[in-house]
Design a protein around this motif. Sequence first.
Motif, PDB file in Angstrom:
ATOM      1  N   ALA A  32       0.836  -1.215   0.000  1.00  0.00           N
ATOM      2  CA  ALA A  32       0.000   0.000   0.000  1.00  0.00           C
ATOM      3  C   ALA A  32       0.865   1.258   0.000  1.00  0.00           C
ATOM      4  N   GLU A  33       1.932   1.243   0.759  1.00  0.00           N
ATOM      5  CA  GLU A  33       2.831   2.395   0.830  1.00  0.00           C
ATOM      6  C   GLU A  33       3.518   2.651  -0.518  1.00  0.00           C
ATOM      7  N   ILE A  34       3.940   1.568  -1.174  1.00  0.00           N
ATOM      8  CA  ILE A  34       4.591   1.681  -2.486  1.00  0.00           C
ATOM      9  C   ILE A  34       3.596   2.188  -3.528  1.00  0.00           C
ATOM     10  N   LEU A  35       2.368   1.631  -3.520  1.00  0.00           N
ATOM     11  CA  LEU A  35       1.351   2.087  -4.477  1.00  0.00           C
ATOM     12  C   LEU A  35       0.988   3.549  -4.250  1.00  0.00           C
ATOM     13  N   ALA A  36       0.970   3.977  -3.005  1.00  0.00           N
ATOM     14  CA  ALA A  36       0.663   5.382  -2.710  1.00  0.00           C
ATOM     15  C   ALA A  36       1.757   6.291  -3.268  1.00  0.00           C
ATOM     16  N   ALA A  37       3.011   5.913  -3.110  1.00  0.00           N
ATOM     17  CA  ALA A  37       4.122   6.713  -3.640  1.00  0.00           C
ATOM     18  C   ALA A  37       4.076   6.757  -5.166  1.00  0.00           C
ATOM     19  N   HIS A  38       3.796   5.612  -5.791  1.00  0.00           N
ATOM     20  CA  HIS A  38       3.682   5.551  -7.250  1.00  0.00           C
ATOM     21  C   HIS A  38       2.501   6.388  -7.724  1.00  0.00           C
ATOM     22  N   GLY A  39       1.360   6.237  -7.062  1.00  0.00           N
ATOM     23  CA  GLY A  39       0.166   6.991  -7.451  1.00  0.00           C
ATOM     24  C   GLY A  39       0.374   8.496  -7.374  1.00  0.00           C
ATOM     25  N   GLU A  40       1.040   8.961  -6.335  1.00  0.00           N
ATOM     26  CA  GLU A  40       1.318  10.391  -6.197  1.00  0.00           C
ATOM     27  C   GLU A  40       2.230  10.878  -7.322  1.00  0.00           C
ATOM     28  N   ALA A  41       3.248  10.086  -7.644  1.00  0.00           N
ATOM     29  CA  ALA A  41       4.153  10.459  -8.734  1.00  0.00           C
ATOM     30  C   ALA A  41       3.401  10.523 -10.064  1.00  0.00           C
ATOM     31  N   VAL A  42       2.522   9.563 -10.304  1.00  0.00           N
ATOM     32  CA  VAL A  42       1.731   9.539 -11.540  1.00  0.00           C
ATOM     33  C   VAL A  42       0.828  10.770 -11.608  1.00  0.00           C
ATOM     34  N   ARG A  43       0.157  11.093 -10.503  1.00  0.00           N
ATOM     35  CA  ARG A  43      -0.730  12.275 -10.476  1.00  0.00           C
ATOM     36  C   ARG A  43       0.042  13.554 -10.768  1.00  0.00           C
ATOM     37  N   GLN A  44       1.286  13.610 -10.338  1.00  0.00           N
ATOM     38  CA  GLN A  44       2.109  14.795 -10.556  1.00  0.00           C
ATOM     39  C   GLN A  44       2.811  14.776 -11.916  1.00  0.00           C
ATOM     40  N   GLY A  45       2.646  13.690 -12.687  1.00  0.00           N
ATOM     41  CA  GLY A  45       3.267  13.594 -13.999  1.00  0.00           C
ATOM     42  C   GLY A  45       4.765  13.326 -13.944  1.00  0.00           C
ATOM     43  N   ARG A  46       5.240  12.748 -12.840  1.00  0.00           N
ATOM     44  CA  ARG A  46       6.667  12.453 -12.712  1.00  0.00           C
ATOM     45  C   ARG A  46       6.994  11.108 -13.345  1.00  0.00           C
ATOM     46  N   THR A  47       8.227  10.974 -13.807  1.00  0.00           N
ATOM     47  CA  THR A  47       8.663   9.726 -14.441  1.00  0.00           C
ATOM     48  C   THR A  47       9.241   8.747 -13.431  1.00  0.00           C
ATOM     49  N   THR A  48       9.609   9.228 -12.251  1.00  0.00           N
ATOM     50  CA  THR A  48      10.148   8.358 -11.209  1.00  0.00           C
ATOM     51  C   THR A  48       9.599   8.782  -9.851  1.00  0.00           C
ATOM     52  N   TYR A  49       9.780   7.907  -8.884  1.00  0.00           N
ATOM     53  CA  TYR A  49       9.486   8.225  -7.484  1.00  0.00           C
ATOM     54  C   TYR A  49      10.539   7.529  -6.633  1.00  0.00           C
ATOM     55  N   ILE A  50      10.652   7.958  -5.398  1.00  0.00           N
ATOM     56  CA  ILE A  50      11.582   7.325  -4.468  1.00  0.00           C
ATOM     57  C   ILE A  50      10.850   6.189  -3.757  1.00  0.00           C
ATOM     58  N   ASP A  51      11.380   4.983  -3.865  1.00  0.00           N
ATOM     59  CA  ASP A  51      10.789   3.843  -3.183  1.00  0.00           C
ATOM     60  C   ASP A  51      10.830   4.094  -1.678  1.00  0.00           C
ATOM     61  N   PRO A  52       9.667   4.017  -1.003  1.00  0.00           N
ATOM     62  CA  PRO A  52       9.628   4.335   0.416  1.00  0.00           C
ATOM     63  C   PRO A  52      10.387   3.331   1.293  1.00  0.00           C
ATOM     64  N   VAL A  53      10.698   2.165   0.768  1.00  0.00           N
ATOM     65  CA  VAL A  53      11.401   1.154   1.548  1.00  0.00           C
ATOM     66  C   VAL A  53      12.905   1.197   1.302  1.00  0.00           C
ATOM     67  N   SER A  54      13.309   1.178   0.022  1.00  0.00           N
ATOM     68  CA  SER A  54      14.735   1.103  -0.310  1.00  0.00           C
ATOM     69  C   SER A  54      15.397   2.459  -0.506  1.00  0.00           C
ATOM     70  N   GLY A  55      14.598   3.493  -0.815  1.00  0.00           N
ATOM     71  CA  GLY A  55      15.164   4.803  -1.104  1.00  0.00           C
ATOM     72  C   GLY A  55      15.671   4.943  -2.528  1.00  0.00           C
ATOM     73  N   LEU A  56      15.480   3.909  -3.352  1.00  0.00           N
ATOM     74  CA  LEU A  56      15.928   3.941  -4.746  1.00  0.00           C
ATOM     75  C   LEU A  56      14.892   4.627  -5.634  1.00  0.00           C
ATOM     76  N   HIS A  57      15.360   5.165  -6.773  1.00  0.00           N
ATOM     77  CA  HIS A  57      14.456   5.734  -7.775  1.00  0.00           C
ATOM     78  C   HIS A  57      13.805   4.588  -8.540  1.00  0.00           C
ATOM     79  N   VAL A  58      12.490   4.681  -8.736  1.00  0.00           N
ATOM     80  CA  VAL A  58      11.731   3.669  -9.463  1.00  0.00           C
ATOM     81  C   VAL A  58      10.960   4.386 -10.565  1.00  0.00           C
ATOM     82  N   MET A  59      11.008   3.841 -11.783  1.00  0.00           N
ATOM     83  CA  MET A  59      10.270   4.448 -12.894  1.00  0.00           C
ATOM     84  C   MET A  59       8.783   4.164 -12.744  1.00  0.00           C
ATOM     85  N   THR A  60       7.969   5.160 -13.089  1.00  0.00           N
ATOM     86  CA  THR A  60       6.517   4.999 -13.025  1.00  0.00           C
ATOM     87  C   THR A  60       6.001   4.261 -14.263  1.00  0.00           C
TER      88      THR A  60
END
Length: 93
Positions: free
Chosen positions: A29-57
């Motif tokens: 749920a935490e990962i999907l929330a981070a991805h969803g926020e990035a998608v809503r903002q039109g970003r191509t990546t987000y920071i994974d809330p667990v690992s801290g790595l950049h993940v492509m949307t």
Amino acid sequence: MVVSLARPVPRRLLAPHPNRLSPQNPHYAEILAAHGEAVRQGRTTYIDPVSGLHVMTAFALWQRNCCEQGCRHCPWLPREADAAPEPESGDDG
């Protein structure tokens, strides 16, 4: 990076394929929330809330062909709903 998309990703492809991120993952749920926020903002990546790595949307990945590198949000993986129905194998005569 923020992008304007010429081809929107179908909504059903926004959730990661279960082979890439299991719904049983304790941080799902935490990962999907981070991805969803990035998608809503039109970003191509987000920071994974667990690992801290950049993940492509999924939106970023939708704009390119599949690279077969195991991307978490790859929209190109076959889904159950995409599969054609199996032909019936009965003896009709």
